[in-house]
Design a protein around this motif. Sequence first.
Motif, PDB file in Angstrom:
ATOM      1  N   GLY A  73       0.829  -1.197   0.000  1.00 25.85           N
ATOM      2  CA  GLY A  73       0.000   0.000   0.000  1.00 25.85           C
ATOM      3  C   GLY A  73       0.863   1.247   0.000  1.00 25.85           C
ATOM      4  N   GLY A  74       0.375   2.263   0.666  1.00 24.24           N
ATOM      5  CA  GLY A  74       1.021   3.572   0.621  1.00 24.24           C
ATOM      6  C   GLY A  74       0.282   4.459  -0.368  1.00 24.24           C
ATOM      7  N   ALA A  75       0.154   5.738  -0.055  1.00 29.25           N
ATOM      8  CA  ALA A  75      -0.678   6.629  -0.866  1.00 29.25           C
ATOM      9  C   ALA A  75      -0.235   6.676  -2.324  1.00 29.25           C
ATOM     10  CB  ALA A  75      -0.672   8.035  -0.258  1.00 29.25           C
ATOM     11  N   SER A  76       1.057   6.865  -2.557  1.00 28.93           N
ATOM     12  CA  SER A  76       1.517   6.980  -3.949  1.00 28.93           C
ATOM     13  C   SER A  76       1.335   5.668  -4.700  1.00 28.93           C
ATOM     14  CB  SER A  76       2.978   7.425  -3.995  1.00 28.93           C
ATOM     15  OG  SER A  76       3.084   8.797  -3.676  1.00 28.93           O
ATOM     16  N   PHE A  77       1.590   4.535  -4.036  1.00 32.99           N
ATOM     17  CA  PHE A  77       1.368   3.249  -4.693  1.00 32.99           C
ATOM     18  C   PHE A  77      -0.103   3.065  -5.027  1.00 32.99           C
ATOM     19  CE2 PHE A  77       0.111  -1.193  -4.592  1.00 32.99           C
ATOM     20  CZ  PHE A  77       0.986  -1.761  -5.500  1.00 32.99           C
ATOM     21  N   VAL A  79      -2.473   5.302  -5.542  1.00 33.10           N
ATOM     22  CA  VAL A  79      -2.865   6.190  -6.636  1.00 33.10           C
ATOM     23  C   VAL A  79      -2.331   5.657  -7.962  1.00 33.10           C
ATOM     24  CG1 VAL A  79      -2.597   8.513  -7.606  1.00 33.10           C
ATOM     25  CG2 VAL A  79      -3.073   8.234  -5.167  1.00 33.10           C
ATOM     26  N   ALA A  80      -1.067   5.265  -7.971  1.00 33.36           N
ATOM     27  CA  ALA A  80      -0.451   4.751  -9.200  1.00 33.36           C
ATOM     28  C   ALA A  80      -1.164   3.496  -9.693  1.00 33.36           C
ATOM     29  CB  ALA A  80       1.025   4.464  -8.962  1.00 33.36           C
ATOM     30  N   GLN A 125       3.697  14.570 -17.417  1.00 36.71           N
ATOM     31  CA  GLN A 125       2.538  15.400 -17.726  1.00 36.71           C
ATOM     32  C   GLN A 125       1.761  15.796 -16.479  1.00 36.71           C
ATOM     33  OE1 GLN A 125       1.666  12.231 -20.576  1.00 36.71           O
ATOM     34  NE2 GLN A 125       0.993  13.802 -22.004  1.00 36.71           N
ATOM     35  N   ALA A 126       1.984  15.103 -15.384  1.00 37.28           N
ATOM     36  CA  ALA A 126       1.388  15.455 -14.100  1.00 37.28           C
ATOM     37  C   ALA A 126       2.255  14.856 -12.996  1.00 37.28           C
ATOM     38  CB  ALA A 126      -0.041  14.939 -13.984  1.00 37.28           C
ATOM     39  N   CYS A 127       2.204  15.481 -11.822  1.00 36.28           N
ATOM     40  CA  CYS A 127       2.983  15.017 -10.669  1.00 36.28           C
ATOM     41  C   CYS A 127       2.056  14.896  -9.471  1.00 36.28           C
ATOM     42  CB  CYS A 127       4.107  16.011 -10.373  1.00 36.28           C
ATOM     43  SG  CYS A 127       5.080  15.640  -8.886  1.00 36.28           S
ATOM     44  N   VAL A 128       2.269  13.843  -8.680  1.00 39.50           N
ATOM     45  CA  VAL A 128       1.524  13.633  -7.438  1.00 39.50           C
ATOM     46  C   VAL A 128       2.533  13.464  -6.313  1.00 39.50           C
ATOM     47  CG1 VAL A 128      -0.158  12.212  -6.205  1.00 39.50           C
ATOM     48  CG2 VAL A 128      -0.349  12.487  -8.694  1.00 39.50           C
ATOM     49  N   VAL A 129       2.306  14.157  -5.203  1.00 43.42           N
ATOM     50  CA  VAL A 129       3.141  13.982  -4.014  1.00 43.42           C
ATOM     51  C   VAL A 129       2.234  13.583  -2.856  1.00 43.42           C
ATOM     52  CG1 VAL A 129       4.847  15.666  -4.794  1.00 43.42           C
ATOM     53  CG2 VAL A 129       2.976  16.422  -3.320  1.00 43.42           C
ATOM     54  N   ALA A 142      -6.883   9.451  -7.607  1.00 41.02           N
ATOM     55  CA  ALA A 142      -6.314   8.977  -8.869  1.00 41.02           C
ATOM     56  C   ALA A 142      -7.238   9.253 -10.037  1.00 41.02           C
ATOM     57  CB  ALA A 142      -6.023   7.472  -8.777  1.00 41.02           C
ATOM     58  N   ILE A 143      -8.514   8.904  -9.894  1.00 36.37           N
ATOM     59  CA  ILE A 143      -9.449   9.041 -11.004  1.00 36.37           C
ATOM     60  C   ILE A 143      -9.806  10.510 -11.237  1.00 36.37           C
ATOM     61  CG2 ILE A 143     -11.686   8.346 -11.902  1.00 36.37           C
ATOM     62  CD1 ILE A 143      -9.443   6.144 -11.719  1.00 36.37           C
TER      63      ILE A 143
END
Length: 320
Positions: free
Chosen positions: A43-47, A49-50, A140-144, A262-263
């Motif tokens: 898990g983990g937020a970035s995982f 979302v990805a 094209q986009a970045c998520v932190v 994510a969506i």
Amino acid sequence: MKLPIDGLDVVLFGGAHLDRVARSSVPFQAAASNPGSCREFIGGASFNVARAMARQGAAPHVVSARGGDSIAASIEIALEAERIGDGALSWLDRRSASYTAILDDTGELRAAVADMDIYDLLTPRALKRAHLRHRLNAAQACVVDANLPSETLAYLSEHKMNGPIFAIAVSPSKVLRLRPCLPRLTALFLSRAEAASLAGRPKDSPVEHLAQALRELGLRRAVVTDGPRAAAILDEDGLVLQSPPQVPAIRDVTGAGDTLAAITILELVTGTNFTEAARVGMCASALHIAHELPPQSLPQCRSLAAALPSPTPVHQDRSA
């Protein structure tokens, strides 16, 4: 400019770790052994979302931190299985991050331990490597997410020169790391508890009041969720309340907020206005809660969003 989702290049900086969940099968007794079941997953937020993005055809790439242990190997396998690019920085003498939660028989959290010190090594200096700077600005986009140190969040928000940058709050304590970055964010995704912490307001404040308070801190867009109750959607054009779709049977709420983010991000980047993008994201979150978000399910999410009640505008002269 409207972009296609297939192959959309998104870079994510933050958490990808092992989640352990232990749930009691009987009424929970503190300081005692409780019968129940345990499960482990990546898990983990970035995982999270990805994963949701990759299943809709995007090309996410996660930059995180790993140690030299079996957890690191499991994370690597999970990234490959989900067709997520792996940009991890490794410290072989450290433990990989993990989160262990203990739930009672109703699913309520009774205790948790977050072993995530390794994320503190993701400093601005560590991310100044040439290939990571290129990855940041070519995407094209970045998520932190707020698993990162506050100085790293500031660095990334200041150095993303091309394209939007989005943020995931993670928790009421960690979201405070994002406060200096708020004016530079394209959008922030957070719960009511996280919004209250960030705005310095009581936990029982209405979500629309919290969203208005976040606007005063410089934030342009946000989705503030409140479980099964109406979410506040803040945009540059105004503020609305949106009732979520009903979920007849709850499979698991883990990662629901990350799926919403994510969506929503995919819809916004590909040309949908933010309020409608968030409505689609809320429907994706409901699907995830019920039976995990299926691959290539955006058309279904859009159809569900079209059937939602219309959003209710919140007048800006309402007291916050």
